[in-house]
Design a protein around this motif. Structure first.
Motif, PDB file in Angstrom:
ATOM      1  N   CYS A  43      -7.404   0.691  -6.106  1.00 53.69           N
ATOM      2  CA  CYS A  43      -7.643   2.030  -6.647  1.00 53.69           C
ATOM      3  C   CYS A  43      -6.924   2.180  -7.984  1.00 53.69           C
ATOM      4  O   CYS A  43      -6.254   1.263  -8.459  1.00 53.69           O
ATOM      5  CB  CYS A  43      -7.171   3.081  -5.646  1.00 53.69           C
ATOM      6  SG  CYS A  43      -8.019   2.966  -4.052  1.00 53.69           S
ATOM      7  N   GLY A 102      -7.817   4.854   3.117  1.00 53.85           N
ATOM      8  CA  GLY A 102      -7.846   3.446   2.760  1.00 53.85           C
ATOM      9  C   GLY A 102      -9.102   2.715   3.193  1.00 53.85           C
ATOM     10  O   GLY A 102      -9.152   1.479   3.159  1.00 53.85           O
ATOM     11  N   ASN A 161      -3.280   3.076  -0.064  1.00 54.92           N
ATOM     12  CA  ASN A 161      -4.106   2.178  -0.851  1.00 54.92           C
ATOM     13  C   ASN A 161      -3.248   1.287  -1.738  1.00 54.92           C
ATOM     14  O   ASN A 161      -2.064   1.562  -1.962  1.00 54.92           O
ATOM     15  CB  ASN A 161      -5.052   2.974  -1.753  1.00 54.92           C
ATOM     16  CG  ASN A 161      -6.209   3.600  -1.003  1.00 54.92           C
ATOM     17  OD1 ASN A 161      -7.128   2.928  -0.569  1.00 54.92           O
ATOM     18  ND2 ASN A 161      -6.165   4.923  -0.860  1.00 54.92           N
ATOM     19  N   LYS A 180       0.842  -1.202   0.000  1.00 60.08           N
ATOM     20  CA  LYS A 180       0.000   0.000   0.000  1.00 60.08           C
ATOM     21  C   LYS A 180       0.879   1.255   0.000  1.00 60.08           C
ATOM     22  O   LYS A 180       1.906   1.307   0.658  1.00 60.08           O
ATOM     23  CB  LYS A 180      -0.913   0.011   1.228  1.00 60.08           C
ATOM     24  CG  LYS A 180      -2.018  -1.025   1.175  1.00 60.08           C
ATOM     25  CD  LYS A 180      -2.981  -0.865   2.346  1.00 60.08           C
ATOM     26  CE  LYS A 180      -4.130  -1.852   2.238  1.00 60.08           C
ATOM     27  NZ  LYS A 180      -5.103  -1.700   3.352  1.00 60.08           N
ATOM     28  N   TRP A 184      -9.229   7.201  -5.498  1.00 58.17           N
ATOM     29  CA  TRP A 184      -8.705   6.464  -4.352  1.00 58.17           C
ATOM     30  C   TRP A 184      -9.621   6.572  -3.141  1.00 58.17           C
ATOM     31  O   TRP A 184     -10.598   7.331  -3.155  1.00 58.17           O
ATOM     32  CB  TRP A 184      -7.298   6.946  -4.007  1.00 58.17           C
ATOM     33  CG  TRP A 184      -7.128   8.427  -3.788  1.00 58.17           C
ATOM     34  CD1 TRP A 184      -7.032   9.399  -4.749  1.00 58.17           C
ATOM     35  CD2 TRP A 184      -7.028   9.116  -2.531  1.00 58.17           C
ATOM     36  NE1 TRP A 184      -6.869  10.637  -4.177  1.00 58.17           N
ATOM     37  CE2 TRP A 184      -6.853  10.494  -2.810  1.00 58.17           C
ATOM     38  CE3 TRP A 184      -7.044   8.700  -1.197  1.00 58.17           C
ATOM     39  CZ2 TRP A 184      -6.714  11.454  -1.814  1.00 58.17           C
ATOM     40  CZ3 TRP A 184      -6.898   9.668  -0.195  1.00 58.17           C
ATOM     41  CH2 TRP A 184      -6.725  11.023  -0.502  1.00 58.17           C
ATOM     42  N   GLY A 194      -3.875   7.619   0.835  1.00 56.49           N
ATOM     43  CA  GLY A 194      -4.730   6.634   1.462  1.00 56.49           C
ATOM     44  C   GLY A 194      -4.250   6.205   2.838  1.00 56.49           C
ATOM     45  O   GLY A 194      -4.702   6.738   3.837  1.00 56.49           O
TER      46      GLY A 194
END
Length: 259
Positions: free
Chosen positions: A97, A236, A67, A61, A232, A65
């Motif tokens: 995303c 998250g 993400n 990740k 996004w 975020g």
């Protein structure tokens, strides 16, 4: 102490010093590594006459975020009408995303985005961004998001750092249809932002949604920034309706010396 022992000790000291100097020199160079978003180029797409890197983060990740970003056809594609689709999709219980990065820097000028989906109806956890980026303090943003709060205004213009007073302008779109146009004119001494109903830059009282001129102290210089567009999840967190999310971008224009 014998001369032989002294000489050996001196050689060891010099060798250690040389190794330390080498390691320090290399670590200084690490600061000049390429943008991590563009280190690995797995997929390039053509859209609006430009080449774009489709962002991917693999299994790690990353921000914003944080993400996971995927470069699959499910997340990013150009349709038969030449429109760019960015989606947030769930696969195996994991949300992915999407984002694209222009392959070259454009510099000062007017950046125009023609949107063909109702971005005011994105889930409260979703952020759609249209922006130039060099680093976290050299960034110009048009963003559509409620930032996790259902009754928040749905859009903003921002110049980073946006937490500084006067660097952000919030507003609501109140869209009358699926189409809208958004632009910022980035110049050395000001940035002019505008959002309009429908497609086109001809502004009148009936189609201007919001406009704002920024003349503060954080106007970024031309500095090898890249134009980016992304979709996004804020912090998250999964969409509150647990549905896939999408933005459709009809086209992007760049005008070097706008009048």
């Amino acid at each position: 102490m014998s001369r032989k022992f002294y000489f050996s000790s001196l050689c060891c000291i010099l060798l250690c010093f040389g190794m330390i100097w080498f390691n320090v020199s290399c670590s200084k160079g690490a600061a000049n590594e390429p943008d991590p978003d563009t280190n690995t180029i797995d997929r390039i797409i053509s859209f609006s006459g430009f080449d774009w890197i489709v962002r991917t983060t693999g299994e790690a990740k990353q921000g914003p975020g944080p993400n996971l970003f995927s470069d699959t056809q499910e997340n990013v594609w150009v349709d038969e009408q030449g429109r760019l689709h960015l989606k947030i999709v769930q696969k195996g219980g994991i949300w992915y995303c999407s984002g694209v990065i222009l392959r070259r820097s454009m510099g000062y000028g007017k950046y125009v985005f023609y949107i063909s989906s109702d971005v005011s109806k994105l889930d409260k956890q979703v952020v759609a961004g249209l922006f130039t980026y060099k680093n976290d303090n050299e960034e110009i943003d048009i963003e559509f998001s409620r930032w996790g709060v259902a009754d928040n205004q749905d859009s903003q213009f921002a110049v980073q750092p946006s937490e500084k007073a006067g660097n952000k302008e919030r507003y609501d779109l109140h869209l009358l249809g699926m189409q809208s146009t958004h632009a910022f004119n980035w110049q050395p001494n000001k940035i002019e932002f505008i959002s309009l109903q429908g497609h086109g830059l001809t502004s009148g009282v009936e189609n201007i949604i919001h406009e704002w001129t920024y003349m503060g102290g954080d106007i970024p210089p031309e500095n090898e920034e890249r134009l980016r567009m992304n979709l996004w999840l804020f912090r998250g967190v999964a969409p509150s309706d647990f549905k896939d999310q999408e933005i459709i971008i009809e086209k992007v224009e760049f005008i070097k010396n706008p009048t």
